[in-house]
Design an enzyme around this catalytic site. Structure first.
Site, PDB file in Angstrom:
ATOM      1  N   TRP A 133      39.613  48.458  33.266  1.00 44.18           N
ATOM      2  CA  TRP A 133      39.091  47.090  33.140  1.00 44.18           C
ATOM      3  C   TRP A 133      37.598  47.185  32.829  1.00 44.18           C
ATOM      4  O   TRP A 133      36.885  47.955  33.475  1.00 44.18           O
ATOM      5  CB  TRP A 133      39.320  46.354  34.471  1.00 44.18           C
ATOM      6  CG  TRP A 133      38.839  44.939  34.515  1.00 44.18           C
ATOM      7  CD1 TRP A 133      39.060  43.976  33.577  1.00 44.18           C
ATOM      8  CD2 TRP A 133      38.081  44.329  35.565  1.00 44.18           C
ATOM      9  NE1 TRP A 133      38.477  42.796  33.985  1.00 44.18           N
ATOM     10  CE2 TRP A 133      37.864  42.983  35.196  1.00 44.18           C
ATOM     11  CE3 TRP A 133      37.557  44.785  36.781  1.00 44.18           C
ATOM     12  CZ2 TRP A 133      37.156  42.095  36.000  1.00 44.18           C
ATOM     13  CZ3 TRP A 133      36.860  43.897  37.585  1.00 44.18           C
ATOM     14  CH2 TRP A 133      36.664  42.570  37.197  1.00 44.18           C
ATOM     15  N   ASP A 214      42.593  48.654  42.972  1.00 40.31           N
ATOM     16  CA  ASP A 214      42.399  47.324  42.402  1.00 40.31           C
ATOM     17  C   ASP A 214      43.797  46.724  42.258  1.00 40.31           C
ATOM     18  O   ASP A 214      44.642  47.256  41.539  1.00 40.31           O
ATOM     19  CB  ASP A 214      41.700  47.441  41.033  1.00 40.31           C
ATOM     20  CG  ASP A 214      41.330  46.068  40.476  1.00 40.31           C
ATOM     21  OD1 ASP A 214      41.892  45.062  40.939  1.00 40.31           O
ATOM     22  OD2 ASP A 214      40.487  46.019  39.554  1.00 40.31           O
ATOM     23  N   LYS A 249      45.611  35.353  39.458  1.00 44.97           N
ATOM     24  CA  LYS A 249      46.811  35.343  38.639  1.00 44.97           C
ATOM     25  C   LYS A 249      48.025  34.929  39.463  1.00 44.97           C
ATOM     26  O   LYS A 249      48.816  34.090  39.031  1.00 44.97           O
ATOM     27  CB  LYS A 249      47.070  36.742  38.054  1.00 44.97           C
ATOM     28  CG  LYS A 249      46.212  37.110  36.878  1.00 44.97           C
ATOM     29  CD  LYS A 249      44.832  37.531  37.240  1.00 44.97           C
ATOM     30  CE  LYS A 249      44.028  37.948  36.021  1.00 44.97           C
ATOM     31  NZ  LYS A 249      42.629  38.154  36.307  1.00 44.97           N
TER      32      LYS A 249
HETATM   33  C1  LMR Z   1      40.827  40.191  32.556  1.00 45.25           C
HETATM   34  O1  LMR Z   1      40.816  41.422  32.571  1.00 45.25           O
HETATM   35  O2  LMR Z   1      40.902  39.520  31.517  1.00 45.25           O
HETATM   36  C2  LMR Z   1      40.787  39.436  33.852  1.00 45.25           C
HETATM   37  O3  LMR Z   1      40.780  40.318  34.923  1.00 45.25           O
HETATM   38  C3  LMR Z   1      39.703  38.433  33.923  1.00 45.25           C
HETATM   39  C4  LMR Z   1      38.351  39.035  34.120  1.00 45.25           C
HETATM   40  O4  LMR Z   1      37.651  38.623  35.053  1.00 45.25           O
HETATM   41  O5  LMR Z   1      37.945  39.907  33.353  1.00 45.25           O
END
Ligand code: LMR
Length: 401
Positions: A133, A214, A249
Site C-alpha cells: 500500500w 495490516d 470497507k
Molecule cells: C486504498 O488503498 O485505496 C485505500 O486503502 C484508501 C486509502 O486510504 O489509501
C-alpha cells in the site's frame, strides 16, 4: 519579514487520494474512478450496510449527548474488535495479554502502532512487501523508521515471488518489524496460502521479528473468520504482535474513521504498560477518538441479529466482487483485448494489479477519463454492469494504440 513557511517545498499529490482529487476536478460526465479502494454498489454509489443503518436508527432514537470517549476509545467497541480480530476464544484475550484501542481508521491504527514501536524498538527497521500500500512507506518513514522491502510479486508470472520473499525474510535482522497484509493484499490481490503463512511464522520465530498486521479488508477475502486465520495462527503460537483493523470497507464507514489497534503482549502486566503508552500517544495527538462510528459498530456487534445481518451483507459484497472480476475479464475479451487478463479472477479482495503500464494509465485518464493508480492497480469494486463495458473498450483501444 520572510514568511516562516518559505522553506517548505510543494509535495506531489498523494498517489491514491490525489487520484480522487484529479477525478473530482474532471468535468467529463462519463469519467470512472478506479483509483481509491472504496466499494460502490451496482448504481455506482457508496454502499450502505442495512445492519449499520439500523444501528444508526437506534442511536438516533437514543439521541445521546456528545460526551468525550475515553482516551483509548469506547470499551464496548474495543471488546468487539478484539473478538472479531483474535476470535472470541482467543487465549490472548483470556489471559489479558491483548489490548485494543479505538483508532482513526486503519491508517490511524498503523500510525499509533508505529509510534508505539518507535518507543519500544527505536533502532528497529521496518520491512514491507514490494509492492505494498502506497502509504506504508510514507507512514513508517514519518514515524522515524528506515523502511526496507521484501520481494512479494513476480510480474512475469503475475503471481507471488514466494521463494525470493522467504529468502529475503530469512536475512532480516532480528528485532526488525515485519509488516504483513493479513488478507486481500493491497495492491496485488495475492494472498499467502496457509502453508506459506506457516513458513513466514517460522521465520518470525527464528529471527525474532515483530509482526505488524495490516487488516483493512476483513470479510473481503474468504470470509470474516477465515480472513483472520493468519493473525490467529501467529497469536496461538504465542507471538507478540500488532494488528491494525478498519471498518472503512467492512462497514462502509470511510468518513467516520473507525478502526482499531490491537497489541498482543507477552503477559498481562506487559499489556498494561503497553496500554498506558498507547494512551499517552493518543492523548498527545488527538486526545480521544470520535464516537459515532464506534457506537455504530458496538451497536451492531451487541445484537446477534444485526451482527449476522452484517456478516451476510459482507458475504454478498464478496461474492459480487468475484462476479465483477469475471465480468471485467469477459468484457476485455469482448472488446478484443489480446493480452491475457484471466489472472484477475484469481486475485482476491477489492483490488486488481492489472499490469497496465504507467503510460497506458496516463492515456486512459487523458483520453477516456478513466482513473487508476500509476502502478496499474484498479479497484474492481468500483466497476458495475453499466461502466464495465466502456471501461474495457477504453482499455482495448489504449492497449492497441
Ligand atoms: C486504498 O488503498 O485505496 C485505500 O486503502 C484508501 C486509502 O486510504 O489509501
Amino acid at each position: 519579514m520572510t514568511s516562516p513557511f518559505s522553506p517548505l517545498t510543494e509535495l506531489p499529490p498523494d498517489p491514491i487520494l490525489g487520484i480522487t482529487e484529479a477525478y473530482k476536478a474532471d468535468p467529463r460526465s462519463d469519467k470512472v474512478n478506479l483509483g481509491v479502494g472504496i466499494y460502490l454498489d451496482e448504481s455506482g454509489k457508496l454502499a450502505r450496510f442495512q445492519s449499520i443503518q439500523k444501528a444508526e436508527e437506534i442511536l438516533f432514537a437514543r439521541s445521546e449527548p456528545k460526551a468525550y470517549l475515553p482516551i483509548d476509545g469506547m470499551p464496548e467497541f474495543n471488546k468487539a474488535v478484539q473478538q472479531l480480530v483474535l476470535g472470541a476464544d482467543s487465549s490472548a484475550i483470556r489471559d489479558g495479554r491483548a489490548v485494543t484501542v479505538q483508532a482513526l481508521g486503519g491508517t490511524g491504527g498503523l500510525r499509533i502502532g508505529a509510534d508505539l514501536l518507535k518507543l519500544a524498538a527505536p533502532t528497529a527497521e521496518v520491512w514491507i512487501s514490494d509492492p505494498s500500500w502506497e502509504n506504508h512507506l510514507a507512514l513508517f518513514t514519518k514515524a522515524g523508521f528506515k523502511v526496507n522491502s521484501y520481494p512479494y510479486y513476480d510480474a512475469s508470472r503475475r503471481g507471488l515471488n514466494i521463494d525470493a520473499m522467504l529468502a529475503s525474510m530469512r536475512s532480516i535482522a532480528p528485532g526488525s518489524i515485519l509488516l504483513l497484509h493479513a488478507c486481500c493484499h493491497n495492491p496485488t490481490g495475492l494472498d499467502l496460502t496457509p502453508a506459506q503463512w506457516a513458513q513466514v511464522k517460522a521465520i518470525v520465530i527464528e529471527r525474532g521479528l515483530i509482526p505488524f498486521f495490516d487488516f483493512a479488508y476483513q470479510g473481503f477475502g474468504l470470509g470474516v473468520e477465515e480472513d483472520a486465520a493468519a493473525i490467529r495462527e501467529f497469536v496461538a503460537a504465542g507471538l507478540p504482535c500488532l494488528i491494525s483493523n478498519s471498518f472503512s470497507k467492512s462497514g462502509s464507514l470511510y468518513g467516520e474513521r473507525v478502526g482499531g489497534l490491537t497489541v498482543v503482549s507477552e503477559s498481562k502486566e506487559e499489556a498494561r504498560r503497553v496500554l498506558s503508552q498507547v494512551k499517552r500517544l493518543v492523548r498527545t495527538n488527538y486526545s480521544n477518538p470520535p464516537s459515532w462510528g464506534a457506537k455504530l459498530i458496538a451497536t451492531v456487534f451487541s445484537d446477534a441479529g444485526l451482527k449476522s445481518q452484517w456478516v451476510g451483507e459482507l458475504n454478498a459484497i464478496r461474492m459480487r466482487i468475484q462476479e465483477l472480476r469475471a465480468l471485467f475479464v469477459k468484457n476485455l475479451q469482448l472488446a478484443g483485448v489480446d493480452r491475457d487478463f484471466s489472472f484477475v479472477e484469481q486475485q482476491i479482495g477489492m483490488f486488481s494489479y492489472t499490469g497496465i503500464a504507467a503510460t497506458e494509465v496516463a492515456k486512459l485518464r487523458a483520453d477516456f477519463g478513466i482513473y487508476m493508480l500509476d502502478t496499474g492497480r484498479i479497484c474492481v469494486a468500483a466497476l458495475n454492469k453499466t461502466n464495465v463495458g466502456p471501461v474495457c473498450q477504453a482499455i482495448a483501444k489504449t492497449l492497441k494504440a
